[in-house]
Design an enzyme around this catalytic site. Sequence first.
Site, PDB file in Angstrom:
ATOM      1  N   LYS A 131       0.809  -1.226   0.000  1.00  0.00           N
ATOM      2  CA  LYS A 131       0.000   0.000   0.000  1.00  0.00           C
ATOM      3  C   LYS A 131       0.845   1.281   0.000  1.00  0.00           C
ATOM      4  O   LYS A 131       0.534   2.262   0.673  1.00  0.00           O
ATOM      5  CB  LYS A 131      -0.989   0.022   1.180  1.00  0.00           C
ATOM      6  CG  LYS A 131      -1.838  -1.199   1.360  1.00  0.00           C
ATOM      7  CD  LYS A 131      -2.236  -1.894   0.100  1.00  0.00           C
ATOM      8  CE  LYS A 131      -3.283  -1.189  -0.714  1.00  0.00           C
ATOM      9  NZ  LYS A 131      -3.511  -1.910  -2.006  1.00  0.00           N
ATOM     10  N   HIS A 138       7.685  -7.558  -2.904  1.00  0.00           N
ATOM     11  CA  HIS A 138       7.488  -6.886  -1.606  1.00  0.00           C
ATOM     12  C   HIS A 138       8.541  -7.354  -0.598  1.00  0.00           C
ATOM     13  O   HIS A 138       8.474  -6.990   0.577  1.00  0.00           O
ATOM     14  CB  HIS A 138       6.106  -7.234  -1.029  1.00  0.00           C
ATOM     15  CG  HIS A 138       4.963  -6.487  -1.645  1.00  0.00           C
ATOM     16  ND1 HIS A 138       4.947  -5.111  -1.759  1.00  0.00           N
ATOM     17  CD2 HIS A 138       3.778  -6.911  -2.145  1.00  0.00           C
ATOM     18  CE1 HIS A 138       3.801  -4.739  -2.309  1.00  0.00           C
ATOM     19  NE2 HIS A 138       3.079  -5.811  -2.562  1.00  0.00           N
ATOM     20  N   SER A 149      -4.670   3.223   3.984  1.00  0.00           N
ATOM     21  CA  SER A 149      -4.854   2.537   2.710  1.00  0.00           C
ATOM     22  C   SER A 149      -4.968   1.020   2.934  1.00  0.00           C
ATOM     23  O   SER A 149      -5.839   0.346   2.368  1.00  0.00           O
ATOM     24  CB  SER A 149      -3.673   2.860   1.792  1.00  0.00           C
ATOM     25  OG  SER A 149      -3.828   2.262   0.543  1.00  0.00           O
TER      26      SER A 149
HETATM   27  P1  A3P Z   1      -5.158   4.886  -1.245  1.00  0.00           P
HETATM   28  O1  A3P Z   1      -5.758   3.686  -0.599  1.00  0.00           O
HETATM   29  O2  A3P Z   1      -4.641   5.867  -0.237  1.00  0.00           O
HETATM   30  O3  A3P Z   1      -6.039   5.523  -2.245  1.00  0.00           O
HETATM   31  P2  A3P Z   1      -0.310  -0.253  -3.687  1.00  0.00           P
HETATM   32  O4  A3P Z   1      -0.335   0.004  -5.143  1.00  0.00           O
HETATM   33  O5  A3P Z   1       1.087  -0.344  -3.133  1.00  0.00           O
HETATM   34  O6  A3P Z   1      -1.183  -1.359  -3.304  1.00  0.00           O
HETATM   35  O7  A3P Z   1      -0.871   1.070  -3.004  1.00  0.00           O
HETATM   36  C1  A3P Z   1      -2.215   1.406  -3.192  1.00  0.00           C
HETATM   37  C2  A3P Z   1      -2.381   2.895  -3.024  1.00  0.00           C
HETATM   38  O8  A3P Z   1      -1.905   3.566  -4.192  1.00  0.00           O
HETATM   39  C3  A3P Z   1      -3.859   3.254  -2.893  1.00  0.00           C
HETATM   40  O9  A3P Z   1      -3.869   4.418  -2.054  1.00  0.00           O
HETATM   41  C4  A3P Z   1      -4.213   3.558  -4.332  1.00  0.00           C
HETATM   42  O10 A3P Z   1      -5.383   4.339  -4.474  1.00  0.00           O
HETATM   43  C5  A3P Z   1      -2.972   4.305  -4.799  1.00  0.00           C
HETATM   44  N1  A3P Z   1      -2.775   4.280  -6.256  1.00  0.00           N
HETATM   45  C6  A3P Z   1      -3.067   3.281  -7.125  1.00  0.00           C
HETATM   46  N2  A3P Z   1      -2.744   3.645  -8.370  1.00  0.00           N
HETATM   47  C7  A3P Z   1      -2.238   4.897  -8.305  1.00  0.00           C
HETATM   48  C8  A3P Z   1      -1.749   5.821  -9.287  1.00  0.00           C
HETATM   49  N3  A3P Z   1      -1.695   5.519 -10.563  1.00  0.00           N
HETATM   50  N4  A3P Z   1      -1.311   7.018  -8.850  1.00  0.00           N
HETATM   51  C9  A3P Z   1      -1.327   7.346  -7.536  1.00  0.00           C
HETATM   52  N5  A3P Z   1      -1.802   6.515  -6.567  1.00  0.00           N
HETATM   53  C10 A3P Z   1      -2.241   5.302  -6.939  1.00  0.00           C
END
Ligand code: A3P
Length: 295
Positions: A48, A108, A138
């Site tokens: 996340k 990860h 998140s």
């Molecule tokens: P939020 O839950 O705060 O919205 P991961 O990709 O490591 O699983 O992290 C997920 C987080 O990155 C989520 O944050 C998600 O909405 C955000 N996210 C996913 N795609 C993204 C993008 N293209 N640009 C910015 N944030 C993004």
Amino acid sequence: PKQTYFEDYELYQWQGTWYSPAHLEGTFAAQKLFEARDDDIILTSSIKSGTTWLKSLVSCIINFPQGDDDDPLIKNNPHHVVSTLEAHVFVENLDISTLPSPRIFHTHLPYNSLPDSIKISNCKIVYIARDAKDTFVSLWHFLNTVRTQEQGPFPIEEAFESFCNGVQFFGPSLDHVLEYWNKSLVFSNKILFLKYEEMKRNPKEQVLKLASFLGKSFANDEELDSVLWRSSFERLKNLDVNKSKSGNVTGFAKCSFFRLGTTGDWKNYFTKEMQERLDRIIRLKYEGSGLNLEI
Ligand code: A3P
């Protein structure tokens, strides 16, 4: 050691990190079998923290789609465009031998547990880190997406307790971030350390830095804008392939990887006590390291 997590999961500790049984098996296989090539690109992150964004960005920088026809992100969720070693490659036994160079993978795994070939070869590592308070919020939302209506959301206080104790998938996340930060200072030609907050604040500057680290450049500003747009939250969230509530990325719906995509959402969830407690842990862990992920 073993712990129950979010009622639904069992986590096992290996080399100081907590894993689900499936990820642990994938990790053992990756550690034993993965043979990194000198021109591989390895994306790394705690969960996340912006993994989905990093996968999308690097895929666009390397493959540079001229239009929708050759943009893999149109038809595939970013997690299927760039596979995670311990979750896809070595659990689903993907054939990676025929992938064109440079191959892009994600993991990860903490630095300490990376397959030796990643550390020894000349492959490049790109790490993305995110503020711990936003990472926690998140993560809480993400894990709630697999709970039924009857179950309701997992109590945030219990989830927070786990997070503060470092008990989470691939946690403790603060140690994960700190270890990559320290290694990136020592091996600056091999490891690029990116911050989600800085990428949000100054995307052009950060993407230029990322591209240059990967030996790529843009012919003009339009090319840079196109990469930013193709990998943007707003675009990806609204693509049909990512709207699916049933599509499966290691147990999670494809849509669950796109929630808000902002910084500072923790302010909507944290009590004063939660803020003080996590800030204290962050201070204790990061003090003297030069690392700061605050907005
Ligand atoms: P939020 O839950 O705060 O919205 P991961 O990709 O490591 O699983 O992290 C997920 C987080 O990155 C989520 O944050 C998600 O909405 C955000 N996210 C996913 N795609 C993204 C993008 N293209 N640009 C910015 N944030 C993004």
